[in-house]
Design an enzyme around this catalytic site. Structure first.
Site, PDB file in Angstrom:
ATOM      1  N   CYS A 532      21.958  19.285  13.509  1.00  0.00           N
ATOM      2  CA  CYS A 532      23.343  19.774  13.893  1.00  0.00           C
ATOM      3  C   CYS A 532      23.307  20.314  15.153  1.00  0.00           C
ATOM      4  CB  CYS A 532      23.955  20.789  12.765  1.00  0.00           C
ATOM      5  SG  CYS A 532      23.205  22.486  12.833  1.00  0.00           S
ATOM      6  N   THR A 533      22.411  20.771  15.656  1.00  0.00           N
ATOM      7  CA  THR A 533      22.631  21.774  16.937  1.00  0.00           C
ATOM      8  C   THR A 533      22.743  20.725  18.173  1.00  0.00           C
ATOM      9  OG1 THR A 533      20.316  22.175  16.725  1.00  0.00           O
ATOM     10  CG2 THR A 533      21.809  23.969  16.310  1.00  0.00           C
TER      11      THR A 533
END
Ligand code: ZN
Length: 674
Positions: A532-533
């Site tokens: 997700c980052t």
């Protein structure tokens, strides 16, 4: 002066007068001066008009009607006062008027009201007068609008009414020809200054003229037209002005008037016309149409008297911001989405679990919808890597090592400050969400109760964490919460996203149900969280906006989050006429693929062995909330055990899965082994 009276002679008219006539009623204008109008008026009086009480030309505007709930409003804004830089919103029609600013309240009371109406600038066009006493020190204004119109006493009678389309067809013409003729005669900049005009329809040609250019007014070929602000069965004030003019100037006893509304003026808006469409009325005027005028507006109490506006509390920037942003939402309702429930939307409370990229984007979109009750939960501090993608933070937050939840709430206070018109409540709570597999400290155990309280005190919970485990407890707590909040999970991959809705009353799967029963998506989701980052920067705003828009759309369904899941296929059948879906379909989940700029909307039912929302897990939690969560955090295997998932897995290992199960459950077993 030159108004001739004539007796009706046509036998046709006599015959119709014997039929069932009824009095034609009109809906008056409601004055709608904006805050900016009063500020501009005060400035003009101070700098230019000073003590001069004489009439000054100003300008207002109105919109053609045919949207339900849209009242006939005459709007005045700051530039209404200006003689040069008048801003004219596209599609609005212009009305000129005169403002009289008197210097004392006694003058306001004493001034001859009838005389002011008589000084109205035109009889062949709608107009208005405005009488004002401005108490500049207190920023208080006493004012009274008048919309001069002929008395029509006895009133005009209506014999027939039908849609303008039918009227034109009966005259061997059409809306298209009618509109083309108007456009060709009045160029765009002139059109909006001609709310009254006449159209002569002959078999060969349509002739469009202003009222003063009408020749042979008794010809039945004339259709006398007005741009009508009403959306009801009764026409608005311009029709009254038109009928009065026809009676006085031409001594007409009978005329057909066309009330043009949005449906014919703007074809593109047609889908949104929920009011009464454009009408043609055949009207009978009385012999005694008088030239006496009336039209002073009733005040808020419904009496014939002035209104007062106290500007002092309204001139604070926070109040101005609140009223301006509320106006945008109301305009959306008036112009495009009559069934939009602006007030219901703005009163919801939202808990945002995670104040990162997703949390910031969700909050900004909620603010856009007028929502002012938002709580952030996050355990982190603003880092130098954050401000570029996390829209609520600045570099100074990093330098001060501010808590993300607190900094996010403070940022919202800057964007939508607290005001009396829309009180705001933005809160930041620094808290670590307990996660299975992460043993709890004494302090973190207290967070279980705190998180449960937060979920129980908000009606919407957005789960925006960057790990999969952190979604488990919020999902369980929301399912067990007595207030049954709507839960929206948002997850990101590199270029894919997922939005899933869930709630205790619904039979739809939660984030974890979905994971287990849909094996193909399961692996995808796991990858999503890990990555997700490193999502593409545009992904979080898209996914966040989708989640908020889904939440807002659900609010309009009587079942809320328990509304059945719509598939994309319903889209082709869907129309804005479905009262439960005024904003469109209500999918269970949205999966988006930025590589293809595409979304799909799959739906899955609640899984009875789900590790987060199943009855078994909720029952264990209710029996001993703190003890159960603490145990799961130190040993997540408990979840597979109590839900029987481990037995399923064992069965599979033993190659004994040929139970009396349906296809979905077989798929589940297969997925658990992979
Ligand atoms: Zn579930």
């Amino acid at each position: 002066g030159g108004c001739k009276k004539e007796r009706a002679s046509s036998s046709h008219v006599m015959m119709e007068q014997n039929s069932n006539l009824k009095t034609l009623q009109f809906i008056p204008f409601t004055s709608a001066p904006k805050i900016g109008f009063w500020q501009a008026l005060a400035k003009k009086k101070l700098e230019e008009w000073q003590l001069d009480e004489g009439g000054k030309e100003i300008e207002g505007y109105y919109w053609p009607g045919s949207l339900a709930d849209l009242p006939p409003r005459l709007e005045l804004v700051a530039s209404s006062i200006s003689s040069s830089n008048i801003e004219r919103p596209n599609g609005a029609y212009y009305v000129r008027g005169d403002v009289y600013v008197v210097n004392t309240l006694d003058r306001f009371k004493a001034i001859e009201k009838e005389a002011i109406l008589k000084k109205a600038r035109s009889v062949d066009c709608p107009s208005f007068v405005l009488l004002v006493f401005a108490d500049m020190k207190k920023q208080s204004y006493v004012y009274w609008f008048g919309f001069p119109t002929f008395a029509l006493s006895p009133p005009a009678q209506l014999s027939t009414s039908r849609s303008l389309k039918d009227e034109l067809i009966a005259r061997d013409s059409s809306i298209e020809l009618f509109l083309q003729s108007i456009e060709s005669v009045f160029p765009d900049n002139k059109k909006y200054e001609q709310p009254l005009f006449a159209v002569r329809i002959t078999p060969k040609v349509i002739k469009v003229v202003t009222l003063t250019q009408v020749d042979e007014p008794h010809s039945e070929e004339w259709l006398f037209c007005c741009i009508d602000p009403s959306s009801q069965a009764e026409p608005g004030w311009p029709a009254r002005t038109l009928i009065g003019f026809l009676g006085l100037r031409f001594a007409l006893k009978r005329a057909t008037i066309a009330c043009c509304r949005l449906d014919v003026l703007q074809d593109t808006q047609q889908a949104f016309c929920n009011g009464i469409c454009s009408q043609a009325f055949t009207v009978h005027m009385n012999d005694d149409t008088t030239s006496s005028l009336l039209g002073w507006e009733k005040n808020a109490a419904g009496r014939m008297g002035p209104r007062r506006i106290d500007m002092a509390p309204l001139t604070h920037p926070a109040e101005l911001a609140a009223s301006a942003s509320a106006l945008n939402l109301h305009l959306m309702r008036w112009r495009l989405m009559p069934s939009l429930q602006v007030d219901k939307v703005s009163t919801i409370s939202c808990l945002l679990l995670g104040a990162g990229t997703l949390g910031c984007c969700v909050a900004r979109t909620l603010i856009g919808w007028g929502i002012r009750n938002i709580t952030f939960v996050d355990n982190g501090y603003v880092a130098y890597s954050n401000p570029a993608r996390q829209w609520l933070y600045t570099v100074s937050d990093c330098a001060q090592n501010t808590s993300k939840a607190v900094a996010a709430a403070k940022a919202l206070e800057q964007i939508a400050p607290n005001s009396t018109a829309s009180p705001s409540r933005f809160t930041g709570v620094q808290l670590t969400i307990p996660m299975p597999g992460h043993s709890l400290t004494e302090n973190e155990i207290k967070d279980i109760t705190r998180l449960a309280q937060l979920i129980e005190s908000h009606d919407h919970v957005f789960v925006l964490t960057d790990t999969r485990e952190a979604r488990w407890l919020p999902t369980l707590l929301a399912t067990a919460a007595p207030n049954q909040p709507t839960v929206l999970n948002v997850g990101l991959g590199l270029d894919t996203f997922v939005v899933i809705r869930h709630g205790a009353k619904s039979n739809l799967g939660c984030y974890f149900c979905n994971d287990i029963v849909a094996p193909a998506d399961s692996t995808k989701d796991r990858t999503l969280d890990q990555q997700c980052t490193v999502a593409r920067p545009g992904l979080a705003p898209i996914a966040s906006a989708m989640a908020v828009e889904l939440a807002i759309a659900l609010l309009h369904h009587p079942l809320g989050h328990a509304a059945p899941a719509d598939s994309e296929q319903i889209l082709s059948k869907h129309t804005s006429n479905d009262p439960n879906r005024p904003l469109g379909i209500l999918p269970h989940s949205i999966r988006g693929f930025l590589t293809h700029f595409t979304t799909v909307a799959p739906a899955t039912n609640k899984f009875h062995q789900c590790t987060a929302c199943s009855d078994t897990v909720v029952a264990h939690y209710r029996q001993d909330p703190i003890g159960f969560v603490t145990k799961v955090c130190s040993d997540p295997k408990i979840l597979s055990h109590i839900t029987g998932l481990d037995t399923l897995a064992d069965d599979f290992d033993a190659d004994a899965f040929l139970l009396d199960e349906d296809d979905d459950d077989l798929a589940t077993i297969t997925s658990l082994s992979s």
